[in-house]
Structures are given as structure tokens and as C-alpha cells.
Design an enzyme around this catalytic site. Structure first.
Site, mmCIF file in Angstrom:
data_model
loop_
_atom_site.group_PDB
_atom_site.id
_atom_site.type_symbol
_atom_site.label_atom_id
_atom_site.label_comp_id
_atom_site.label_asym_id
_atom_site.label_seq_id
_atom_site.Cartn_x
_atom_site.Cartn_y
_atom_site.Cartn_z
ATOM 1 N NE ARG A 32 -19.683 36.854 3.538
ATOM 2 C CZ ARG A 32 -20.498 37.844 3.208
ATOM 3 N NH1 ARG A 32 -21.397 38.274 4.050
ATOM 4 N NH2 ARG A 32 -20.416 38.406 2.017
ATOM 5 C CE LYS A 33 -17.403 30.879 5.518
ATOM 6 N NZ LYS A 33 -17.167 31.687 4.303
ATOM 7 C CE LYS A 106 -11.020 31.417 -13.772
ATOM 8 N NZ LYS A 106 -10.183 30.208 -13.959
ATOM 9 C CB ALA A 138 -6.353 27.876 -4.939
ATOM 10 C CE LYS A 189 -13.158 27.659 -15.588
ATOM 11 N NZ LYS A 189 -12.848 27.021 -14.294
ATOM 12 C CG ASP A 242 -9.923 28.100 -16.713
ATOM 13 O OD1 ASP A 242 -9.579 27.273 -15.858
ATOM 14 O OD2 ASP A 242 -10.408 29.210 -16.423
ATOM 15 C CB SER A 252 -11.772 20.783 -11.160
ATOM 16 O OG SER A 252 -13.056 21.169 -11.607
ATOM 17 C CG ASN A 254 -17.112 23.723 -11.540
ATOM 18 O OD1 ASN A 254 -18.279 24.053 -11.404
ATOM 19 N ND2 ASN A 254 -16.108 24.583 -11.403
ATOM 20 C CD GLU A 279 -19.013 30.700 -9.291
ATOM 21 O OE1 GLU A 279 -20.127 30.769 -9.838
ATOM 22 O OE2 GLU A 279 -18.562 31.594 -8.543
#
Length: 331
Positions: A32-33, A106, A138, A189, A242, A252, A254, A279
Site C-alpha cells: 500500500r506504500k 503469526k 527475514a 512464542k 521458533d 527479533s 519482539n 506481534e
């Protein structure tokens, strides 16, 4: 015409697109960007989400989602968990029944507590859905660092197709018919990784992180089995694998967000600094509510919820976890 379409030009979707492009497939990415689309097409780099990685010429980006999905055999959903239903509604009525939907997000849906494959099927009932999960940052996938993943589906014939699609000498894909376990393991996780990051931010050491990961694994298994997953699944790539990579790597988001929170930075500011969806925060709220309804004990999730949403001091939260009543390690 492209072989594979990616809906969402984030880091992991771009990395997988690069990998398939190197494999010789024609890949389309929708985002969308406009800036992301322009960077991919003109600079051959996703500067915002995956900088310093060259994108092959057979990977192209578009702003028109209907153009991207029109002729692809495989459509990969690469949006955050909270946007999965929205993106499905965006393409609803524009798909052929033989187009396979692959989800790499996830989490679970906050309002309904549905697994993401259930969300997708509720909006796109005529398409087969496959979930891809596992320890796969990634940044490393894009650099051809050996990585393993797992795919699952309610129809394993389509999981096998997706296994073949993504298999390379640097990206090994397994199948597992436990779709519940795969999706729940991949979601919970992130909660434990966020807690592990907070521990790092406070200044605690390896002992604390090992405790969080091990006892966190117990929580993953407990809620996963209660929801219908197989215990052995959680000792595989989408559970233990994971969990290890997300709790220990600076790739990560998170863990990085947790480190900032552990240092005293407010949650909203920490997320803003990370610059991508964390997430674990959404998962913590969803599973806190879900486990309460199911009467499943998840003390780390409980305490993280209080730190994130009730302003509990993280150090005191650790103290409360450490001083609970004595119990056996295994129920």
C-alpha cells in the site's frame, strides 16, 4: 503473469520473494506504500523493511492489488495478524478457486480468538489455505543463510505443493499435518520472546532467559494442547525452534521491543522505535483473555499482560513469578 504474489511488502515477504526470484520464478509484490513499490522497482531494494539486499529483476512491485493477484497460482499473505481479515476482504470475489493462499503471519485474531487459517477460510471459503511457519528471520533468509521451516494445511496435498514451491538448497521445508499446533506455537512464542527481551533490558542474565524459555515452552504446550494441537508439534520447528530464535536474536522485533520496555521505555514508544508491528503485544492480550476463558495456567503471559497493560514494574513481576507457591516441574 507472475508465479507467486506477495500481499504486503514487509521484511519476510520480501525475503521470500527474493528467494523465489533467485529460484527463477516470476514474483509480484503488492504494497500500500508507494515508496516501498518505487524502491523495489527502481532501486531494487526494500529500503524500509529489508535494506542492503539486492532484489532480482524478476521480482516486481505494484500498488494495484487486483493486477497482482489476477494470474498467480500462489498468493502469500504477508500482513500483520490484525490485518489478515482486512486483506482477505480486499481480494474477496476476485480469486479463482484454484489459487492457493499461503499465510506467513503469526498470531490469532484479537476479537474472535480464531487462528489465522480460520480467519482466511471464513472470508475465502473456496480457496485452499496453507500456513508456513518456523524459525526464519527475514534478514537471514534474504542472505541465503541455511534456514528450515514447516508448512501445514487442512489438505496436506496443498501443503506438499507449497513445500516444493519454497524448497531450495538454503531453505528446507518440512510438512506437518497439525495445523492447530503449528499456528498456536507460532503465535505464543512471540509472547515469551517479548518477556525474554524485557529480562535482557532489566539486565538479567542467561539463567533468567533459560528459565523464561523453558517455562514459556510449558505455557505454549499447555494452551496448544488444550486448543487441539499435538504435544510433539511444540518440540519441533514452530515451537521450540521458533522460540529459540525469537528469544535470542537481535533480528527479533519482539525481543528488541522487550529490551526497550525492560529499560523503562513505555510500550508505545518502544513499538515506535522498532518501526514494525510487535506481534507479541497483540498475542499477549489475546491469549491472556483466551487462557482465562479456558482456565489454562499461563503465569508468564499473566505477568507480561500486567507489565504491558497495567503498568506493573517488570522487576516486581519477576519477583512475584519467583515467589509463587512451590510445585512440581511437570503437571
Amino acid at each position: 503473469m507472475s508465479d507467486v504474489s506477495f500481499l504486503g511488502g514487509g521484511s519476510f515477504g520480501t525475503a521470500l520473494g527474493i528467494m523465489l526470484g533467485k529460484k527463477g520464478l516470476d514474483v509480484s509484490i503488492w504494497d500500500r506504500k508507494p515508496s516501498v513499490v518505487e524502491d523495489i522497482n527502481i532501486k531494487k531494494e526494500n529500503i524500509k523493511y529489508l535494506p542492503n539486499v539486492v532484489i532480482p529483476s524478476n521480482v516486481k512491485a505494484y500498488s494495484d492489488i487486483e493486477h497482482v493477484i489476477k494470474n498467480s497460482k500462489f498468493i502469500v499473505l504477508c500482513v500483520p495478524s490484525h490485518a489478515v481479515r482486512e486483506i482477505c476482504r480486499k481480494i474477496k470475489g476476485k480469486l479463482r478457486d484454484d489459487q492457493v493462499i499461503i499465510n506467513i503471519s503469526k498470531g490469532i485474531e484479537q476479537e474472535t480468538k480464531k487462528r489465522l487459517s480460520e480467519v482466511i477460510k471464513s472470508e475465502l471459503p473456496h480457496n485452499h489455505v496453507v500456513a508456513l511457519s518456523g524459525p526464519s528471520h527475514a534478514e537471514e533468509v534474504a542472505m541465503d543463510i541455511p534456514t528450515t521451516a514447516v508448512v501445514t494445511s487442512e489438505n496436506m496435498e496443498y501443503a506438499a505443493l507449497v513445500q516444493d514451491l519454497f524448497m531450495t538448497s538454503k531453505f528446507r521445508v518440512y510438512t506437518n499435518d497439525d495445523i492447530v499446533g503449528i499456528e498456536i506455537g507460532g503465535a505464543v512464542k512471540n509472547i515469551i520472546a517479548l518477556a525474554a527481551g524485557i529480562s535482557d533490558g532489566i539486565g538479567y542474565g542467561d539463567n533468567t532467559k533459560a528459565a523464561l524459555m523453558t517455562r514459556g515452552m510449558s505455557e505454549i504446550i499447555r494452551i496448544g494442547v488444550k486448543l487441539g494441537g499435538k504435544r510433539e508439534t511444540f518440540y519441533g520447528l514452530t515451537g521450540m525452534g521458533d522460540l529459540i530464535v525469537t528469544c535470542t536474536s537481535m533480528h527479533s522485533r519482539n525481543r528488541r521491543a522487550g529490551i526497550l520496555i525492560g529499560k523503562g521505555i513505555p510500550m508505545e514508544e518502544a513499538c515506535k522505535e522498532i518501526g514494525m508491528v510487535v506481534e507479541g503485544i497483540k498475542a499477549c492480550k489475546a491469549f491472556y483473555e483466551l487462557k482465562s476463558n479456558l482456565s489454562v495456567p499461563m503465569p508468564i503471559t499473566d505477568m507480561l499482560y500486567k507489565v504491558l497493560f497495567q503498568n506493573k514494574d517488570p522487576k516486581y513481576g519477576v519477583y512475584e513469578l519467583m515467589t509463587r507457591d512451590r510445585k512440581s516441574e511437570f503437571y
